[in-house]
Design an enzyme around this catalytic site. Structure first.
Site, PDB file in Angstrom:
ATOM      1  N   GLY A  82     150.445  53.383  51.519  1.00 59.92           N
ATOM      2  CA  GLY A  82     151.472  52.434  51.095  1.00 59.92           C
ATOM      3  C   GLY A  82     151.704  51.386  52.163  1.00 59.92           C
ATOM      4  CD  GLU A  83     152.435  51.555  56.680  1.00 55.43           C
ATOM      5  OE1 GLU A  83     151.703  51.222  57.639  1.00 55.43           O
ATOM      6  OE2 GLU A  83     153.305  52.443  56.757  1.00 55.43           O
ATOM      7  N   GLY A  84     151.751  48.362  52.177  1.00 56.11           N
ATOM      8  CA  GLY A  84     150.944  47.143  52.115  1.00 56.11           C
ATOM      9  C   GLY A  84     149.625  47.251  52.859  1.00 56.11           C
TER      10      GLY A  84
END
Length: 360
Positions: free
Chosen positions: A325-327
């Site tokens: 996640g988190e880009g």
């Protein structure tokens, strides 16, 4: 406050023939650059240009907490959301490293973290609430909170666009948000709870089964809460906004708003992994014209992501068994997106290079 109706024009196909001709005239066999050719054409469509350019890409990570963690759906405690945001702000996360590598500005947006942060240059303090409610018991957010979270996404895109960006990448952080995303996916698509759950940050088989049970419990609650609307109907037939309010995810709704605003302003955006793709699913349910502006970064290792990509009929650029996640997947896909624009602009044609074309 955001209105949930957007003015997104369908992506123009006016230049399709010219773009395809330019792609096919490059010094290569037809179709030899595969997905890169499809991506180049998409960028040309979005920018309505035979020479699309990637200018000042931005990464925006939305963070919030989730009341559903009370159902023991995550192996990590809720305070990890706060701790990870601090890690982002101190430059220690994977997304920081990759953004620094590619010289991409990073912005962390607190939409609903259950803690207070000091001011920081990387931080946008836009807290709508101290996390969403436990959606197994009641609606995760009010209509006001939904619209406020949506507005956060709109404003962040407007800010990046004003700074000259024409490519936006989105990420998220929120302990419990894989369960929230799975519940949203199941309710929006009518796919079974079992097909919409996975390990998230590392849940055991028992934990995955618990997530499915939580989703089934929530769908049952919705049937009881909306007997008139759902008489002989499935939960997926509720209004998408209502499903979002019921299942929640303040950072997911903020990402949805960001995607809708990007499309409205004709800006390409990169969809990260599973949770970001669920935000896109909600955006598409709210306005199907958003689809032409989305670039899908990767297929996550999260079990349900493949099913969701198949449901959406999209093919991501990468498959690297990511599930952070988190880009992180979005920023990793940036060089490919830049390469797509550059080959269309700079690669020689058969004519300019005086190279013979293949025989018809």
């Amino acid at each position: 406050m955001a209105n949930t109706r957007f003015k997104i024009a369908p992506i123009s196909t006016e230049m399709d023939a010219a773009l395809q001709e330019k792609i096919d005239s490059k010094t290569k066999p037809l179709g030899a650059l595969g997905q890169l050719e499809t991506l180049a054409k998409q960028l040309g469509r979005i920018q309505q240009s035979l020479e699309p350019e990637i200018q000042k890409p931005h990464m925006i990570v939305f963070a919030a907490d989730h009341g559903v963690v009370a159902q023991n759906v995550s192996p990590f405690p809720q305070e990890v959301t706060y701790q990870m945001v601090l890690n982002f702000l101190s430059g220690g996360a994977a997304v920081n490293v990759f953004c620094q590598q590619h010289k991409v500005p990073l912005r962390i947006v607190d939409v609903g973290v259950k803690s207070v942060f000091d001011d920081h240059l990387l931080l946008s303090k836009r807290k709508v609430a101290n996390g969403s409610k436990d959606f197994t018991l009641k609606a995760a957010m009010t209509e006001y909170e939904f619209k406020a979270a949506l507005q956060v996404g709109l404003d962040e895109v407007d800010r990046a666009k004003t700074a000259g960006s024409n490519l936006l990448m989105f990420g998220e952080m929120g302990i419990g948000n894989t369960t929230t995303a799975s519940c949203l996916m199941s309710c929006l698509t009518d796919l079974s709870a079992e097909s919409c759950v996975g390990p998230g940050t590392g849940a055991s088989e028992e934990g995955i089964a618990r997530k499915a049970k939580v989703i089934e419990q929530t769908k049952k609650r919705l049937k009881e809460d909306y007997p008139r609307e759902l008489y002989r109907k499935t939960v997926a037939e509720l209004e998408p906004q209502l499903i979002a309010q019921e299942c929640g995810g303040l950072e997911i709704v903020a990402m949805t708003g960001a995607m809708l605003r990007a499309a409205e302003r004709k800006v390409a955006f990169v969809v990260d992994g599973f949770i970001c793709t669920v935000a896109y699913l909600l955006a598409q349910k709210l306005d199907e014209n958003v689809k032409g502006f989305a670039i899908f970064a990767h297929e996550s290792q999260e079990t349900a992501h493949a099913a969701l990509l198949n449901y959406l009929d999209v093919t991501p650029l990468l498959s690297m068994s990511l599930r952070l996640g988190e880009g992180s997947g979005a920023i990793l896909s940036l060089p490919l997106i830049e390469s797509a624009a550059l080959f269309l602009k700079n690669m020689a044609s058969f004519e300019s290079a005086a190279v013979s074309q293949e025989k018809a």
